[in-house]
Design a protein around this motif. Structure first.
Motif, short mmCIF file in Angstrom:
data_model
loop_
_atom_site.label_atom_id
_atom_site.label_comp_id
_atom_site.label_asym_id
_atom_site.label_seq_id
_atom_site.Cartn_x
_atom_site.Cartn_y
_atom_site.Cartn_z
N THR A 2 0.82 -1.20 0.00
CA THR A 2 0.00 0.00 0.00
C THR A 2 0.86 1.25 0.00
N VAL A 3 0.29 2.34 -0.52
CA VAL A 3 0.96 3.63 -0.50
C VAL A 3 0.73 4.27 0.87
N LEU A 4 1.78 4.77 1.48
CA LEU A 4 1.69 5.45 2.77
C LEU A 4 1.40 6.93 2.55
N ARG A 5 0.70 7.55 3.49
CA ARG A 5 0.38 8.96 3.38
C ARG A 5 0.55 9.66 4.72
N ASP A 6 0.81 10.95 4.64
CA ASP A 6 0.77 11.87 5.77
C ASP A 6 1.58 11.34 6.97
N ALA A 7 0.93 11.19 8.15
CA ALA A 7 1.66 10.83 9.36
C ALA A 7 2.29 9.45 9.25
N ASP A 8 1.63 8.52 8.58
CA ASP A 8 2.19 7.17 8.43
C ASP A 8 3.48 7.21 7.61
N LEU A 9 3.50 8.02 6.57
CA LEU A 9 4.69 8.13 5.74
C LEU A 9 5.81 8.83 6.50
N ALA A 10 5.48 9.90 7.22
CA ALA A 10 6.50 10.60 8.01
C ALA A 10 7.11 9.67 9.05
N THR A 11 6.28 8.85 9.69
CA THR A 11 6.79 7.90 10.69
C THR A 11 7.72 6.88 10.05
N ALA A 12 7.36 6.40 8.87
CA ALA A 12 8.21 5.43 8.17
C ALA A 12 9.56 6.05 7.80
N PHE A 13 9.54 7.31 7.37
CA PHE A 13 10.79 8.01 7.07
C PHE A 13 11.60 8.25 8.34
N VAL A 75 19.47 28.91 0.91
CA VAL A 75 18.65 27.71 0.75
C VAL A 75 17.81 27.48 2.00
N THR A 76 16.51 27.33 1.80
CA THR A 76 15.61 26.91 2.86
C THR A 76 15.19 25.48 2.56
N ALA A 77 15.55 24.54 3.44
CA ALA A 77 15.29 23.12 3.22
C ALA A 77 14.18 22.66 4.17
N VAL A 78 13.18 21.99 3.62
CA VAL A 78 11.98 21.63 4.37
C VAL A 78 11.71 20.14 4.24
N ASP A 79 11.28 19.51 5.34
CA ASP A 79 10.86 18.12 5.26
C ASP A 79 9.82 17.84 6.34
N ALA A 80 8.93 16.88 6.04
CA ALA A 80 7.88 16.52 7.00
C ALA A 80 8.33 15.53 8.05
N SER A 81 9.46 14.85 7.79
CA SER A 81 9.96 13.83 8.72
C SER A 81 10.97 14.45 9.68
N ALA A 82 10.65 14.41 10.96
CA ALA A 82 11.58 14.95 11.96
C ALA A 82 12.89 14.18 11.98
N GLY A 83 12.80 12.86 11.78
CA GLY A 83 14.01 12.04 11.80
C GLY A 83 14.93 12.35 10.64
N MET A 84 14.38 12.47 9.45
CA MET A 84 15.18 12.81 8.29
C MET A 84 15.79 14.20 8.44
N LEU A 85 14.99 15.13 8.92
CA LEU A 85 15.46 16.51 9.05
C LEU A 85 16.57 16.61 10.09
N GLU A 86 16.46 15.84 11.16
CA GLU A 86 17.51 15.84 12.18
C GLU A 86 18.83 15.37 11.60
N ARG A 87 18.78 14.34 10.76
CA ARG A 87 20.00 13.85 10.11
C ARG A 87 20.57 14.91 9.18
N ALA A 88 19.70 15.58 8.44
CA ALA A 88 20.16 16.62 7.52
C ALA A 88 20.81 17.77 8.27
N ALA A 89 20.13 18.26 9.30
CA ALA A 89 20.62 19.45 10.01
C ALA A 89 21.91 19.18 10.77
N ALA A 90 22.19 17.92 11.08
CA ALA A 90 23.41 17.58 11.82
C ALA A 90 24.66 17.64 10.96
N LYS A 91 24.48 17.70 9.65
CA LYS A 91 25.64 17.76 8.75
C LYS A 91 26.18 19.19 8.68
N PRO A 92 27.44 19.34 8.27
CA PRO A 92 28.01 20.69 8.21
C PRO A 92 27.47 21.48 7.03
#
Length: 239
Positions: A2-13, A75-92
């Motif tokens: 199945t295709v994931l959407r919204d909160a379910d997809l963000a949680t999977a990411f 550059v303004t970088a946006v993402d719905a997944s807190a986990g993905m964004l945390e990994r991104a923001a931790a980079k230099p």
């Protein structure tokens, strides 16, 4: 599957964020293709004085591509997944890069304000429930004539391309992802591309959303006919 959407997809990411970079690194050309798509925007120079929105930045691969091609842009970088964004923001990153946690459907509510000279969205549009609404919001955030770049799995419609996509994802990616505990996300990966627009249909969707100078450009290697760069400009919807 199945295709994931919204909160379910963000949680999977969120869950997959710890291994996401390793899996994308195993995809030949992944980062080079992102840089190619940014170059196809045709923005001048090194991006001096330009504001670029990186929509659906994930762990920062698209952000890095923008920085590589346009090192002077803001550059303004946006993402719905807190986990993905945390990994991104931790980079230099340079001080000209900022990160915002927000779904693509609610940018202004999160304080993402235009106008932007360009918007780049990689592997995003097939993941949103209403791509037309997202495109309308993106258009509103852009300067007149601003450039849009969409880098996405949009199959050509040929049976061969669907077969290659299925072979790669179901035969290689999904077994590795299941071993890492991220099977649902990569089941979604296969199904979302199968169910999403073909390249021609997505180009029509862009025109209907008020973009002109729309071009669908293939990417090289095994992804030819599977992944495309769409480049367009914000048009004038007034009659």
């Amino acid at each position: 599957m199945t295709v994931l959407r919204d909160a379910d997809l963000a949680t999977a990411f969120d869950h997959a964020s710890r291994t996401y970079d390793a899996l994308t690194a195993a995809n030949p050309g992944y980062h080079a293709h992102l840089r190619r798509s940014v170059r196809r925007l045709g923005l001048p120079g090194r991006g001096e004085g330009l504001r670029v929105l990186d929509l659906g930045c994930g762990t920062g691969a698209s952000t890095a591509a923008i920085r590589s091609v346009l090192p002077a842009a803001q550059v303004t970088a946006v993402d719905a997944s807190a986990g993905m964004l945390e990994r991104a923001a931790a980079k230099p990153w340079a001080k000209t890069v900022s990160f915002v946690h927000a779904p693509a459907e609610r940018l202004t509510e999160a304080g993402v304000l235009g106008p932007f000279d360009a918007v780049f969205a990689a592997y995003l549009m097939r993941n949103v429930a209403d791509p037309d609404a997202v495109l309308a919001q993106v258009r509103d955030l852009m300067l007149p004539g601003g450039r849009l770049g969409v880098h996405e799995y949009t199959l050509s419609g040929r049976r061969r391309d669907r077969a290659v996509w299925t072979l790669v994802v179901r035969g290689m990616v999904q077994p590795a992802a299941r071993a890492l505990g991220d099977g649902p996300l990569y089941d979604h990966l296969w199904r979302s591309a199968i169910d999403f627009d073909t390249a021609d249909r997505f180009a029509r969707r862009l025109r209907a959303a008020g973009f002109d100078h729309v071009r669908a450009l293939p990417l090289p290697g095994w992804q030819t006919g599977i992944t495309h760069t769409f480049v367009a400009r914000r048009g004038d919807l007034t009659p």
